[in-house]
Design a protein around this motif. Structure first.
Motif, PDB file in Angstrom:
ATOM      1  N   LYS A   4     -58.977  31.778   6.114  1.00 30.85           N
ATOM      2  CA  LYS A   4     -57.992  30.847   6.667  1.00 30.85           C
ATOM      3  C   LYS A   4     -58.622  29.995   7.774  1.00 30.85           C
ATOM      4  O   LYS A   4     -58.403  28.788   7.840  1.00 30.85           O
ATOM      5  CB  LYS A   4     -56.807  31.613   7.262  1.00 30.85           C
ATOM      6  N   ASN A   7     -60.981  27.410   6.319  1.00 32.14           N
ATOM      7  CA  ASN A   7     -60.236  26.309   5.709  1.00 32.14           C
ATOM      8  C   ASN A   7     -59.659  25.355   6.759  1.00 32.14           C
ATOM      9  O   ASN A   7     -59.657  24.134   6.556  1.00 32.14           O
ATOM     10  CB  ASN A   7     -59.132  26.844   4.800  1.00 32.14           C
ATOM     11  N   ILE A   8     -59.196  25.897   7.868  1.00 25.12           N
ATOM     12  CA  ILE A   8     -58.675  25.055   8.949  1.00 25.12           C
ATOM     13  C   ILE A   8     -59.800  24.215   9.544  1.00 25.12           C
ATOM     14  O   ILE A   8     -59.624  23.030   9.829  1.00 25.12           O
ATOM     15  CB  ILE A   8     -57.973  25.914  10.026  1.00 25.12           C
ATOM     16  N   GLU A  11     -60.680  21.448   7.033  1.00 29.45           N
ATOM     17  CA  GLU A  11     -59.623  20.436   7.021  1.00 29.45           C
ATOM     18  C   GLU A  11     -59.711  19.541   8.260  1.00 29.45           C
ATOM     19  O   GLU A  11     -59.627  18.311   8.164  1.00 29.45           O
ATOM     20  CB  GLU A  11     -58.261  21.136   6.971  1.00 29.45           C
ATOM     21  N   LYS A  56     -54.281  23.338  15.470  1.00 32.30           N
ATOM     22  CA  LYS A  56     -54.058  23.874  14.122  1.00 32.30           C
ATOM     23  C   LYS A  56     -54.142  25.403  14.098  1.00 32.30           C
ATOM     24  O   LYS A  56     -53.362  26.057  13.389  1.00 32.30           O
ATOM     25  CB  LYS A  56     -55.057  23.268  13.141  1.00 32.30           C
ATOM     26  N   ILE A  57     -55.069  25.965  14.857  1.00 37.11           N
ATOM     27  CA  ILE A  57     -55.195  27.424  14.934  1.00 37.11           C
ATOM     28  C   ILE A  57     -53.925  28.000  15.565  1.00 37.11           C
ATOM     29  O   ILE A  57     -53.379  28.998  15.093  1.00 37.11           O
ATOM     30  CB  ILE A  57     -56.446  27.832  15.748  1.00 37.11           C
ATOM     31  N   ASP A  59     -50.914  26.694  15.570  1.00 33.57           N
ATOM     32  CA  ASP A  59     -49.815  26.572  14.605  1.00 33.57           C
ATOM     33  C   ASP A  59     -49.898  27.648  13.523  1.00 33.57           C
ATOM     34  O   ASP A  59     -48.888  28.237  13.151  1.00 33.57           O
ATOM     35  CB  ASP A  59     -49.822  25.193  13.941  1.00 33.57           C
ATOM     36  N   GLU A  60     -51.090  27.893  13.015  1.00 35.50           N
ATOM     37  CA  GLU A  60     -51.271  28.836  11.903  1.00 35.50           C
ATOM     38  C   GLU A  60     -51.117  30.290  12.328  1.00 35.50           C
ATOM     39  O   GLU A  60     -50.520  31.101  11.626  1.00 35.50           O
ATOM     40  CB  GLU A  60     -52.644  28.625  11.264  1.00 35.50           C
ATOM     41  N   PHE A  61     -51.667  30.648  13.487  1.00 37.43           N
ATOM     42  CA  PHE A  61     -51.711  32.051  13.898  1.00 37.43           C
ATOM     43  C   PHE A  61     -50.750  32.382  15.042  1.00 37.43           C
ATOM     44  O   PHE A  61     -50.713  33.527  15.505  1.00 37.43           O
ATOM     45  CB  PHE A  61     -53.141  32.436  14.297  1.00 37.43           C
ATOM     46  N   SER A  62     -49.997  31.393  15.511  1.00 34.69           N
ATOM     47  CA  SER A  62     -49.042  31.586  16.614  1.00 34.69           C
ATOM     48  C   SER A  62     -49.707  32.226  17.834  1.00 34.69           C
ATOM     49  O   SER A  62     -49.144  33.110  18.482  1.00 34.69           O
ATOM     50  CB  SER A  62     -47.858  32.441  16.165  1.00 34.69           C
TER      51      SER A  62
END
Length: 96
Positions: A4, A7-8, A11, A56-57, A59-62
């Protein structure tokens, strides 16, 4: 988790490269150099990349992380040398 994070990073780098148009970032791999050599990000682009990546990290992992802190800057080997080292660094930050 590692996949994950990778990929972040890919992106975020590809989005930044829409502005930079650097051939080295069109098809990034784990060994793609991020900073500190030819075909890498300059300091201004690195700051932009880090800010976008932190968002982004988060947002993805809170979980909020700071990538450009004293620990990263004082390391003998920079976590920003390539995508693989940055992935491992982020994974470590998220797990601790």
């Amino acid at each position: 988790m590692r996949e994950k994070i990778e990929n972040i990073i890919y992106e975020t780098l590809k989005e930044l490269n829409e502005e930079l148009e650097n051939e080295a970032f069109e098809n990034p791999s784990l060994k793609t150099k991020l900073y500190g050599g030819n075909d890498s990000l300059d300091s201004l682009a690195l700051v932009s990349f880090i800010a976008d990546l932190e968002d982004k990290i988060s947002d993805e992992f809170s979980k909020n992380i700071v990538l450009a802190d004293e620990k990263a800057m004082s390391s003998k080997t920079s976590p920003f040398r390539n995508i693989e080292s940055l992935t491992l660094y982020i994974k470590d930050l998220l797990e601790n």
